[in-house]
Each structure stands twice: as structure tokens, then as C-alpha cells.
Design a protein around this motif. Sequence first.
Motif, mmCIF file in Angstrom:
data_model
loop_
_atom_site.group_PDB
_atom_site.id
_atom_site.type_symbol
_atom_site.label_atom_id
_atom_site.label_comp_id
_atom_site.label_asym_id
_atom_site.label_seq_id
_atom_site.Cartn_x
_atom_site.Cartn_y
_atom_site.Cartn_z
ATOM 1 N N LYS A 46 1.828 -1.396 -2.373
ATOM 2 C CA LYS A 46 2.506 0.001 -2.368
ATOM 3 C C LYS A 46 3.188 0.060 -0.723
ATOM 4 N N ALA A 47 2.419 -0.525 0.089
ATOM 5 C CA ALA A 47 2.753 -0.350 1.552
ATOM 6 C C ALA A 47 3.832 -1.351 2.122
ATOM 7 N N MET A 48 3.755 -2.376 1.475
ATOM 8 C CA MET A 48 4.536 -3.486 2.080
ATOM 9 C C MET A 48 5.691 -4.104 1.153
ATOM 10 N N TRP A 49 5.100 -4.656 0.068
ATOM 11 C CA TRP A 49 5.808 -5.515 -1.037
ATOM 12 C C TRP A 49 6.929 -4.609 -1.635
ATOM 13 N N GLU A 50 6.521 -3.444 -2.127
ATOM 14 C CA GLU A 50 7.689 -2.659 -2.912
ATOM 15 C C GLU A 50 8.734 -2.177 -1.894
ATOM 16 N N PRO A 51 8.599 -1.675 -0.539
ATOM 17 C CA PRO A 51 9.472 -1.233 0.099
ATOM 18 C C PRO A 51 10.384 -2.228 0.870
ATOM 19 N N ALA A 52 9.633 -3.281 1.003
ATOM 20 C CA ALA A 52 10.415 -4.570 1.747
ATOM 21 C C ALA A 52 11.131 -5.080 0.659
ATOM 22 N N ALA A 53 10.976 -5.357 -0.592
ATOM 23 C CA ALA A 53 11.690 -5.842 -1.562
ATOM 24 C C ALA A 53 12.838 -4.981 -1.826
ATOM 25 N N LYS A 54 12.797 -3.634 -1.879
ATOM 26 C CA LYS A 54 14.112 -2.689 -1.867
ATOM 27 C C LYS A 54 14.885 -3.098 -1.027
ATOM 28 N N ALA A 55 14.553 -3.073 0.496
ATOM 29 C CA ALA A 55 15.270 -3.393 1.522
ATOM 30 C C ALA A 55 15.994 -4.646 1.718
ATOM 31 N N LEU A 56 15.389 -5.496 1.053
ATOM 32 C CA LEU A 56 16.086 -7.004 0.750
ATOM 33 C C LEU A 56 16.840 -7.055 -0.536
ATOM 34 N N GLY A 57 16.752 -6.076 -1.468
ATOM 35 C CA GLY A 57 17.369 -6.381 -2.782
ATOM 36 C C GLY A 57 16.635 -7.370 -3.537
ATOM 37 N N PHE A 58 15.456 -7.679 -3.375
ATOM 38 C CA PHE A 58 14.703 -8.727 -4.030
ATOM 39 C C PHE A 58 13.828 -7.999 -5.305
ATOM 40 N N THR A 59 13.598 -8.907 -6.196
ATOM 41 C CA THR A 59 12.601 -8.716 -7.043
ATOM 42 C C THR A 59 11.292 -9.757 -6.895
ATOM 43 N N PHE A 60 10.159 -9.076 -7.092
ATOM 44 C CA PHE A 60 9.153 -9.901 -6.821
ATOM 45 C C PHE A 60 8.198 -9.718 -8.029
ATOM 46 N N GLU A 61 7.365 -11.040 -8.159
ATOM 47 C CA GLU A 61 6.248 -10.797 -9.191
ATOM 48 C C GLU A 61 5.025 -11.329 -8.309
ATOM 49 N N GLU A 62 3.685 -10.843 -8.820
ATOM 50 C CA GLU A 62 2.715 -10.907 -8.006
ATOM 51 C C GLU A 62 1.522 -11.719 -8.718
ATOM 52 N N ASP A 63 0.500 -12.267 -8.144
ATOM 53 C CA ASP A 63 -0.478 -12.865 -8.827
ATOM 54 C C ASP A 63 -1.854 -12.671 -7.867
ATOM 55 N N THR A 64 -3.019 -13.160 -8.554
ATOM 56 C CA THR A 64 -4.280 -12.863 -7.893
ATOM 57 C C THR A 64 -4.656 -14.334 -7.723
ATOM 58 N N SER A 65 -5.351 -14.593 -6.488
ATOM 59 C CA SER A 65 -6.121 -15.665 -6.111
ATOM 60 C C SER A 65 -7.286 -15.323 -5.331
ATOM 61 N N GLN A 66 -8.296 -15.962 -5.265
ATOM 62 C CA GLN A 66 -9.263 -16.030 -4.415
ATOM 63 C C GLN A 66 -9.503 -17.191 -3.239
#
Length: 350
Positions: A46-66
Motif C-alpha cells: 500500500k505504501a510503496m509498491w502500488e504508488p511507485a508502480a503507478k508512477a513508473l507505469g509498471f505492473t507488478f506481481e508479488e509472492d511471499t517467502s521467509q
Amino acid sequence: MKRATRHLAALLISSAVLTSGAMAVAQAADVVVVQNGGITQEAHRKAMWEPAAKALGFTFEEDTSQSWTEGKAQVDAGAVTWDIVSLNMGEVQLAVDADVLTKLPADIVDRNDFLPGSVSDYCVGNTVFSTLIAYNTEKFGDAGPANFAEFWDTEKFPGKRAMFRSPRGNMEAAALALGTPQADVYKFLSTEEGRKAALDKIAELKDHVVWFDSGAQSTQLLTDGQVDLIYGWNGRIIAAIDAGAPFKINYKDGLLDVDCYAVLKGAPHVDNAIKFVSEISKAQYVKDLPKYVAYGSPNLKANESYDEATLARLTTSPENVKDQYTTDFAFWGQYGTTLSEAFDLMLASN
């Protein structure tokens, strides 16, 4: 906030993680970013990926790892599906030695804007957190453990303790419980005798411990009332308190630490990944992280916008930081693997 060597099996099952479906996801997005799940991942999204992707015109996928070793499995197989992974700054040298990470451009961020030691040639700091003591106020009132000697005192403070299933942080806590001055913790642990003594001290407590493997699990242990004390991550503890868990944090001898973003070697979108790491590290994004989780950013410019209420919830505020100390990343780069192996053996022994 992750284990250095816990996922050894991941190194042996690359065929399972490199499915055609995963490859399709990696190719469909402009960048694939990996975090350790729970409220931390939600906050970063919410704080970083979504607004940064919008600014860059990027789409992103995410995954989870420990664990970064899951990324190593992909690199070793020569079929990488992830681009960006989050790991602890103390794990970076281990990953570099394993030839897992891409060297980043020198100008990816302005290091002068960041906490010293929170940016390296391979990783850019994304979160500042502390591992610290908290206790149940319904059981102990405001008179919970004042230090680690008392945290280890099961007669004065009976009840189950929650602790991360890793030597990281626990070795330092054990050294303090043995009476080592805060300033000498890593000097003590840099000796073979000190490391053995710390492991033996952890072994004394293990019958009273509920071990957690993720931040989400640590929060759940508090909200469900399964433990009376915890040595855990401040953001996860505050999330439990916000949800109604009757716990109070003791910042004395808290261990300040940094997680960071790195790009895997052979990442499918390496150029995009470098651009994305640079973008999401800007103060305009990371300043919003405390809206979603009680963690701050190594980017010092983010602090300029915080009010007193926000600062009070951050481990890096002037009031909260004064009795804490900082993780020695070089120590964990040198001893992380051997201590993880020794820790696992200690837990498995009777």
C-alpha cells in the motif's frame, strides 16, 4: 526478520518452485517482488509498491517467502521467476557469497539520505525494526521483565515465552541474560566460548518457549493469549496491541535491525527491478509505511513528516531508541550459517 538457513529443503526442490505457472506469472508482470507476508507485506504494497508502480507505469506481481534461500533455489536452477526479494541486512553477505544477488548501480539511491549501513552494493534498506521484550499486563501489570536476566527468570516471571526460531537476536539476548554489557555483546559472541555460552543459555529456556516462524504467527500468539511474554518484532507486537492484546513493550536492550531489497541474479526483469527498488526507496513512499505497520524507514528524509503520535509508535523515535543497540551485520555475515546449524542442533537435542 527472516531465517538465514532454515529452508535448506528449498535448495533441493527447484523443480517444484519453477513450475510453468510461476514462469507465466513472472513474464506477465513488469516486475515480481517478494516479501515475508502478513501486515508487513500489506504495508509495503500500500505504501510503496502500488504508488511507485503507478508512477513508473509498471505492473507488478508479488509472492511471499521467509528466506532468501528460496531465491537461491531458483538461481541455482537457472530459471528465476522472482525479481526483487527482501532479506535482512545481516544475510546479505551470505547471499553474495552464494552468488545469488545482482550488484546494484552505485547511484540507485543517495546513501547520504539513509541510516549508515542500511545500503550496500547489493541491497537497499526498506524497513527499520527492533526485536524486543513485551509482556502481558493482565498477568504482570506494569512490572514485567526489566531486562533479559529477568526474561530468562521463569520463577519470577512464569509462563510461556514466544521467540523466533532462529539464532538471530536470540544469541544477543542470551549474551545480555548472561550479564554481558550491551556494548560488549558482539565482542563476547565473537569468541567460541561466548557463542557456546549463549547457545547453552537459550537451551536453558527452550522448555518455556513457543517458537514462531513468521511475524504473522508471533502476532497471533499474542492475540490468542497463547504466551505471556515475547521477544519479537516491534511492528508485529504493536499490531497485536492494536487488536486488543494486553501487552506492553520494554524498549530497553531492543535490537535495532534493517531489512532490505535486493535483485536476484538472473532475474527475468532485472532492469525494471533496479528501477523499482530505486523508486520504492524514495521518501515520498516510505514515509507512509507507519500508516499500515509500526515500522520506520532507513530513509531519514521520511522522518521529517512524522508527528509525535507517529514517532511514539516507531522504534527509532528519540525516546524509544535511547536504550537500544544496533545489529552487527558483519557478525551475522561471518557466523550466520554456522550459528543457524548449531541453533537447529540445540533445538533438536534433549
